[in-house]
Design an enzyme around this catalytic site. Structure first.
Site, PDB file in Angstrom:
ATOM      1  N   LYS A   1       1.833  -2.965   6.213  1.00 14.64           N
ATOM      2  CA  LYS A   1       2.107  -2.785   4.791  1.00 14.64           C
ATOM      3  C   LYS A   1       3.575  -2.442   4.549  1.00 14.64           C
ATOM      4  CE  LYS A   1      -1.855  -3.881   3.153  1.00 14.64           C
ATOM      5  NZ  LYS A   1      -2.004  -5.111   2.346  1.00 14.64           N
TER       6      LYS A   1
ATOM      7  N   TYR B   1      -1.977  -1.036  10.671  1.00 11.40           N
ATOM      8  CA  TYR B   1      -2.124  -1.288   9.233  1.00 11.40           C
ATOM      9  C   TYR B   1      -0.914  -0.745   8.465  1.00 11.40           C
ATOM     10  CZ  TYR B   1      -3.819  -0.965   4.433  1.00 11.40           C
ATOM     11  OH  TYR B   1      -3.938  -1.077   3.057  1.00 11.40           O
TER      12      TYR B   1
ATOM     13  N   THR C   1     -13.184   1.040  -4.595  1.00 14.53           N
ATOM     14  CA  THR C   1     -13.795  -0.270  -4.735  1.00 14.53           C
ATOM     15  C   THR C   1     -15.212  -0.206  -4.160  1.00 14.53           C
ATOM     16  OG1 THR C   1     -13.017  -1.016  -2.573  1.00 14.53           O
ATOM     17  CG2 THR C   1     -11.544  -1.371  -4.451  1.00 14.53           C
TER      18      THR C   1
ATOM     19  N   SER D   1       0.862  -1.185   0.000  1.00 11.94           N
ATOM     20  CA  SER D   1       0.000   0.000   0.000  1.00 11.94           C
ATOM     21  C   SER D   1       0.893   1.227   0.000  1.00 11.94           C
ATOM     22  CB  SER D   1      -0.885   0.024   1.254  1.00 11.94           C
ATOM     23  OG  SER D   1      -1.547   1.267   1.391  1.00 11.94           O
TER      24      SER D   1
END
Length: 269
Positions: A177, A173, A208, A158
């Site tokens: 990544k 998070y 998305t 990411s």
């Protein structure tokens, strides 16, 4: 009039492709891009078998719609946080297709808690999926690819591996990544002479279906993300199609350990 053709090195014809976390979102878009690029052997891996099989049926219909007569798209239950589950999924793929040429470790989760409030059990779960799951997926791919003389393993990192997102708090998070990005480089060096390509794909904010759901009623957050992106918009999942096909195909065969960012310039500022 003959249709224009891309360079032959970009084709995925005769390549067996698998994607984890592929029942929806970016994983499903990656599978669709592989089918569009000629792959007629695709494995959709996801946590729930019913959702993996439903996505496989959707992709089969899509393949028929673009003129592929004999696609074989299979849906497989796989909990990437379990090494045994990943191993079983690969066995199904090898039994079905006899080989695996492209493996995309896309399964991942994100949650927004402040660091002081983040529940310990949820931190463990996030790292089990985002880091350990990626490692299990990559390592299992290597076991088969080294024997067959090579392949492409793409780890989905990411832009968060390079920057700190604002305004939402997501320290675990981001750290996960960053681990995936460095994992790709480390494995690339370790396996450089085996014929494997180890690459990281780092998307920015992508619209998305899941992201659209998260952003419902949060127009201010969406505008913040757009304003922080130099191109002034969030990406469409289709914006990643060319990147994933390039990394999966022979067109990138002298690349390994590289990170490709597709983030609208977010990491440049």
């Amino acid at each position: 009039m003959p249709q224009p053709r891309t360079l032959s090195s970009f084709t995925l014809e005769n390549k067996v492709c698998l994607v984890t976390g592929a029942a929806r979102g970016l994983g499903l878009e990656f599978c669709r891009a592989f089918v569009q690029s000629g792959s007629t052997a695709v494995a959709v891996l996801d946590l729930k078998e019913s959702e993996a099989k439903a996505a496989a049926e959707e992709l089969t219909t899509f393949a028929h719609g673009i003129g592929l007569d004999n696609p074989t798209v299979i849906g497989i239950e796989c909990d990437v946080s379990s090494e045994a589950s990943v191993q079983n999924a690969y066995k199904v793929i090898i039994d079905q297709f006899g080989r695996v040429d492209v493996a995309v470790a896309c399964a991942g989760i994100t949650e927004n808690f402040t660091a002081l409030d983040y529940p310990a059990d949820r931190i463990h779960r996030l790292f089990d999926i985002n880091v350990h799951g990626v490692f299990f997926t990559a390592r299992e791919a290597a076991k088969y690819m080294i024997k067959q003389g090579g392949g492409s393993v793409i780890l989905v990192a990411s832009m968060s591996a390079n920057i700190v997102n604002l305004p939402q708090p997501q320290t675990p998070y981001n750290a996960s990544k960053a681990a995936v990005k460095h994992m790709a480089s480390s494995l690339a060096v370790e396996w450089a002479k085996t014929g494997l390509m180890k690459l990281a794909l780092s998307p920015g904010y992508m619209l998305t279906k899941l992201t659209r759901t998260v952003l419902q009623g949060k127009d201010d957050l969406k505008k913040t993300w757009e304003d922080l992106t130099p191109m002034g918009r969030m990406g469409d999942p289709e914006d990643l199609a060319g990147a994933i096909v390039f990394l999966a195909s022979d067109a990138s065969k002298f690349m390994t350990g590289s990170e490709m960012r597709v983030d609208g310039g977010y990491c440049c500022v």
